[in-house]
Write a protein that holds these residues in place. Sequence first.
Motif, PDB file in Angstrom:
ATOM      1  N   PRO A 169       0.806  -1.226   0.000  1.00  0.00           N
ATOM      2  CA  PRO A 169       0.000   0.000   0.000  1.00  0.00           C
ATOM      3  C   PRO A 169       0.837   1.275   0.000  1.00  0.00           C
ATOM      4  O   PRO A 169       0.481   2.253  -0.639  1.00  0.00           O
ATOM      5  CB  PRO A 169      -0.833  -0.124   1.281  1.00  0.00           C
ATOM      6  CG  PRO A 169      -0.115  -1.119   2.128  1.00  0.00           C
ATOM      7  CD  PRO A 169       0.560  -2.068   1.181  1.00  0.00           C
ATOM      8  N   GLU A 170       1.959   1.284   0.724  1.00  0.00           N
ATOM      9  CA  GLU A 170       2.759   2.504   0.790  1.00  0.00           C
ATOM     10  C   GLU A 170       3.288   2.888  -0.584  1.00  0.00           C
ATOM     11  O   GLU A 170       3.241   4.059  -0.985  1.00  0.00           O
ATOM     12  CB  GLU A 170       3.909   2.331   1.778  1.00  0.00           C
ATOM     13  CG  GLU A 170       3.459   2.231   3.231  1.00  0.00           C
ATOM     14  CD  GLU A 170       4.641   2.163   4.176  1.00  0.00           C
ATOM     15  OE1 GLU A 170       5.792   2.234   3.685  1.00  0.00           O
ATOM     16  OE2 GLU A 170       4.416   2.036   5.388  1.00  0.00           O
ATOM     17  N   ARG A 171       3.804   1.910  -1.314  1.00  0.00           N
ATOM     18  CA  ARG A 171       4.324   2.179  -2.652  1.00  0.00           C
ATOM     19  C   ARG A 171       3.199   2.588  -3.594  1.00  0.00           C
ATOM     20  O   ARG A 171       3.334   3.543  -4.374  1.00  0.00           O
ATOM     21  CB  ARG A 171       5.027   0.936  -3.191  1.00  0.00           C
ATOM     22  CG  ARG A 171       5.420   0.985  -4.660  1.00  0.00           C
ATOM     23  CD  ARG A 171       6.379   2.109  -4.937  1.00  0.00           C
ATOM     24  NE  ARG A 171       6.790   2.112  -6.340  1.00  0.00           N
ATOM     25  CZ  ARG A 171       7.334   3.149  -6.955  1.00  0.00           C
ATOM     26  NH1 ARG A 171       7.538   4.278  -6.298  1.00  0.00           N
ATOM     27  NH2 ARG A 171       7.684   3.075  -8.224  1.00  0.00           N
ATOM     28  N   PHE A 193       0.189   3.912  -2.864  1.00  0.00           N
ATOM     29  CA  PHE A 193      -0.362   5.220  -2.516  1.00  0.00           C
ATOM     30  C   PHE A 193       0.615   6.342  -2.857  1.00  0.00           C
ATOM     31  O   PHE A 193       0.222   7.405  -3.322  1.00  0.00           O
ATOM     32  CB  PHE A 193      -0.718   5.274  -1.027  1.00  0.00           C
ATOM     33  CG  PHE A 193      -1.833   4.349  -0.636  1.00  0.00           C
ATOM     34  CD1 PHE A 193      -2.684   3.817  -1.597  1.00  0.00           C
ATOM     35  CD2 PHE A 193      -2.029   4.007   0.686  1.00  0.00           C
ATOM     36  CE1 PHE A 193      -3.698   2.959  -1.236  1.00  0.00           C
ATOM     37  CE2 PHE A 193      -3.055   3.154   1.055  1.00  0.00           C
ATOM     38  CZ  PHE A 193      -3.895   2.627   0.084  1.00  0.00           C
ATOM     39  N   GLY A 194       1.902   6.097  -2.620  1.00  0.00           N
ATOM     40  CA  GLY A 194       2.888   7.105  -2.968  1.00  0.00           C
ATOM     41  C   GLY A 194       2.983   7.324  -4.461  1.00  0.00           C
ATOM     42  O   GLY A 194       3.233   8.437  -4.927  1.00  0.00           O
ATOM     43  N   GLU A 208      -7.222   2.552   6.765  1.00  0.00           N
ATOM     44  CA  GLU A 208      -6.320   3.434   6.018  1.00  0.00           C
ATOM     45  C   GLU A 208      -7.036   4.730   5.681  1.00  0.00           C
ATOM     46  O   GLU A 208      -8.134   4.722   5.125  1.00  0.00           O
ATOM     47  CB  GLU A 208      -5.877   2.748   4.719  1.00  0.00           C
ATOM     48  CG  GLU A 208      -4.905   3.557   3.885  1.00  0.00           C
ATOM     49  CD  GLU A 208      -3.526   3.610   4.530  1.00  0.00           C
ATOM     50  OE1 GLU A 208      -2.861   4.637   4.390  1.00  0.00           O
ATOM     51  OE2 GLU A 208      -3.150   2.607   5.165  1.00  0.00           O
TER      52      GLU A 208
END
Length: 311
Positions: A157-159, A161-162, A223
Amino acid sequence: MPDAATSASTAPDVDLLDAPCRALAEAADAVGEAARYASGLALGARLPAAALARGGRTGRGWRTLLRTLTDPAGLGWAPRGRGVARAGRLAGVLASRESLAISIAVCGLRARIRAAGEARPDLLEDPGSAAVLRAVEAGRQAEAARLFRGIVRERGPERAFGLLAPSFADILAWDALTDANPFNDHAGWQVATGRAETARPLLGLGAAVRAFCDRGTGLPAGEAVPPGPGPARRTAAARAPRPAARVCRPSLSGHADALHTHAVRLRGAAWAPVWQGPGSEALRAEVEQLAARCATAAGGLALAAAQLRED
């Protein structure tokens, strides 16, 4: 040097793209509130009872309101609110009936995603994000949402969303507003218009959470979803208490005036010079059509207001 000057002259001004996107979000909000007010009036108890008892101008005004709420050339299938209006909206969703408010909101989401893509040309260098943007450009919201969730599963998710922030919220909101599930629409509406709505008691907070968080193993529960650019203003009519049928005309006229104003704004947004490149002509035509429907809806509400005026 000439080549550089030419390239700079044809590139859209990303900062100016916010104005047409904001116009679409605010128009969607205004249309939704007008539909909510008209639904509460036409599908409530007081006005129908008065129309059936008195007939005449009251009856004509009531019938005009009902036609305006279901006019494919105007508001589309537009019941909103509680009671009969809520049942009518759910029936329309299940029957795939189109709503002008939702159509404008979806158009605004697509424009925002496109604007984010213009601001981040590097997204086209990544195969995953490029595929998402191509699906958006082609109007395939389910495919865009599926591709985005694939990125979440494969890269985390971090990658994801970024990579696609803030467009991931707009992509999921677009999918929520156009899928066959009526219980996640209000969460998509919040993202599309910037309007924070309280979930109906029957649904509770879980509806908003499920709309974006309960999408499989890739999206972590809870989230936070950041709002898209350009939050829309709240109309005074949305905050005011519901008036009695006897004094409805000024508010109904006010909604008609507001929709007329938004029709004019949308026509201006359709020809914003910052919309350039592939797909711009189709986008302009879509916004022009939405503006024409706003004007038609404004005319219907104005006529109903005139017919409901007391002698």
